[in-house]
Design an enzyme around this catalytic site. Structure first.
Site, PDB file in Angstrom:
ATOM      1  N   ASN A  88     -53.473 -13.199  -8.645  1.00 41.33           N
ATOM      2  CA  ASN A  88     -53.140 -14.348  -7.803  1.00 41.33           C
ATOM      3  C   ASN A  88     -53.587 -14.035  -6.382  1.00 41.33           C
ATOM      4  OD1 ASN A  88     -51.917 -15.542 -10.027  1.00 41.33           O
ATOM      5  ND2 ASN A  88     -49.921 -14.644  -9.557  1.00 41.33           N
ATOM      6  N   GLN A  95     -49.941 -16.233  -4.816  1.00 46.36           N
ATOM      7  CA  GLN A  95     -49.646 -14.838  -4.467  1.00 46.36           C
ATOM      8  C   GLN A  95     -48.401 -14.768  -3.593  1.00 46.36           C
ATOM      9  OE1 GLN A  95     -52.791 -12.806  -2.343  1.00 46.36           O
ATOM     10  NE2 GLN A  95     -51.736 -10.825  -2.428  1.00 46.36           N
ATOM     11  N   HIS A 101     -52.622  -6.891  -6.355  1.00 46.27           N
ATOM     12  CA  HIS A 101     -52.103  -6.397  -7.635  1.00 46.27           C
ATOM     13  C   HIS A 101     -52.697  -7.201  -8.770  1.00 46.27           C
ATOM     14  CE1 HIS A 101     -49.395  -9.413  -5.905  1.00 46.27           C
ATOM     15  NE2 HIS A 101     -49.166  -9.841  -7.135  1.00 46.27           N
TER      16      HIS A 101
HETATM   17  P1  5GP Z   1     -47.623 -12.490  -7.222  1.00 46.16           P
HETATM   18  O1  5GP Z   1     -46.913 -13.820  -7.309  1.00 46.16           O
HETATM   19  O2  5GP Z   1     -47.686 -12.000  -5.794  1.00 46.16           O
HETATM   20  O3  5GP Z   1     -48.949 -12.487  -7.896  1.00 46.16           O
HETATM   21  O4  5GP Z   1     -46.744 -11.476  -8.072  1.00 46.16           O
HETATM   22  C1  5GP Z   1     -45.771 -10.677  -7.524  1.00 46.16           C
HETATM   23  C2  5GP Z   1     -45.013 -10.089  -8.683  1.00 46.16           C
HETATM   24  O5  5GP Z   1     -44.254  -8.995  -8.223  1.00 46.16           O
HETATM   25  C3  5GP Z   1     -44.026 -11.077  -9.332  1.00 46.16           C
HETATM   26  O6  5GP Z   1     -44.382 -11.229 -10.709  1.00 46.16           O
HETATM   27  C4  5GP Z   1     -42.662 -10.412  -9.137  1.00 46.16           C
HETATM   28  O7  5GP Z   1     -41.831 -10.575 -10.263  1.00 46.16           O
HETATM   29  C5  5GP Z   1     -43.034  -8.957  -8.906  1.00 46.16           C
HETATM   30  N1  5GP Z   1     -42.127  -8.209  -8.066  1.00 46.16           N
HETATM   31  C6  5GP Z   1     -41.575  -8.610  -6.894  1.00 46.16           C
HETATM   32  N2  5GP Z   1     -40.834  -7.635  -6.352  1.00 46.16           N
HETATM   33  C7  5GP Z   1     -40.904  -6.586  -7.198  1.00 46.16           C
HETATM   34  C8  5GP Z   1     -40.330  -5.271  -7.186  1.00 46.16           C
HETATM   35  O8  5GP Z   1     -39.605  -4.871  -6.275  1.00 46.16           O
HETATM   36  N3  5GP Z   1     -40.614  -4.464  -8.226  1.00 46.16           N
HETATM   37  C9  5GP Z   1     -41.412  -4.879  -9.271  1.00 46.16           C
HETATM   38  N4  5GP Z   1     -41.619  -4.007 -10.265  1.00 46.16           N
HETATM   39  N5  5GP Z   1     -41.975  -6.096  -9.303  1.00 46.16           N
HETATM   40  C10 5GP Z   1     -41.722  -6.949  -8.288  1.00 46.16           C
END
Ligand code: 5GP
Ligand code: ZN
Length: 115
Positions: A88, A95, A101
């Protein structure tokens, strides 16, 4: 490295995560809020905010992260059934965390839709 960055903190070991893979460039750990039976995040140790800021100098690291996703998928037994790798990017890309990531998702059939 912004010290308030949650994925930098996990990568350096200051915040706990159950690492399923790590090497000198990347770490992988389960997503806190899994969207599939297997949902693993692959992050570079070096802080890169998003794919949008990547330069030619980052190309090797980006390739490495995709390779790590494939390695982790194999270790999780997903390579026969299949899986999805998603990045994302930015506000409209969904994102939430501004440290690059890769999402590795598997263990169920993914929808044909990407958004
Ligand atoms: P994005 O929406 O930025 O692509 O994804 C961020 C991801 O990080 C989400 O799926 C969310 O569940 C995950 N996430 C957020 N905070 C933490 C954390 O403290 N530890 C872990 N393992 N995952 C996290
Ligand atoms: Zn970071």
């Amino acid at each position: 490295m912004p010290n308030e960055c949650i994925f930098c903190r996990i990568a350096e070991g200051a915040l706990p995560a159950q690492r399923v893979y790590q090497d000198e460039q990347a770490v992988a750990f389960p997503d806190l809020n899994p969207q599939a039976p297997t949902h693993i995040l692959i992050v570079p140790r070096r802080h890169l905010a998003s794919l949008a800021g990547a330069t030619a100098a980052d190309a090797g690291l980006l390739g490495h992260l995709v390779w790590v996703a494939a390695q982790v998928a194999r270790a999780q037994g997903l390579d026969q059934t299949g899986y999805r790798v998603a990045v994302n990017t930015g506000r409209e890309g969904g994102q939430a965390i501004e440290h690059l990531h890769l999402h590795l998702l598997g263990g169920r059939a993914m929808s044909g839709r990407l958004g």
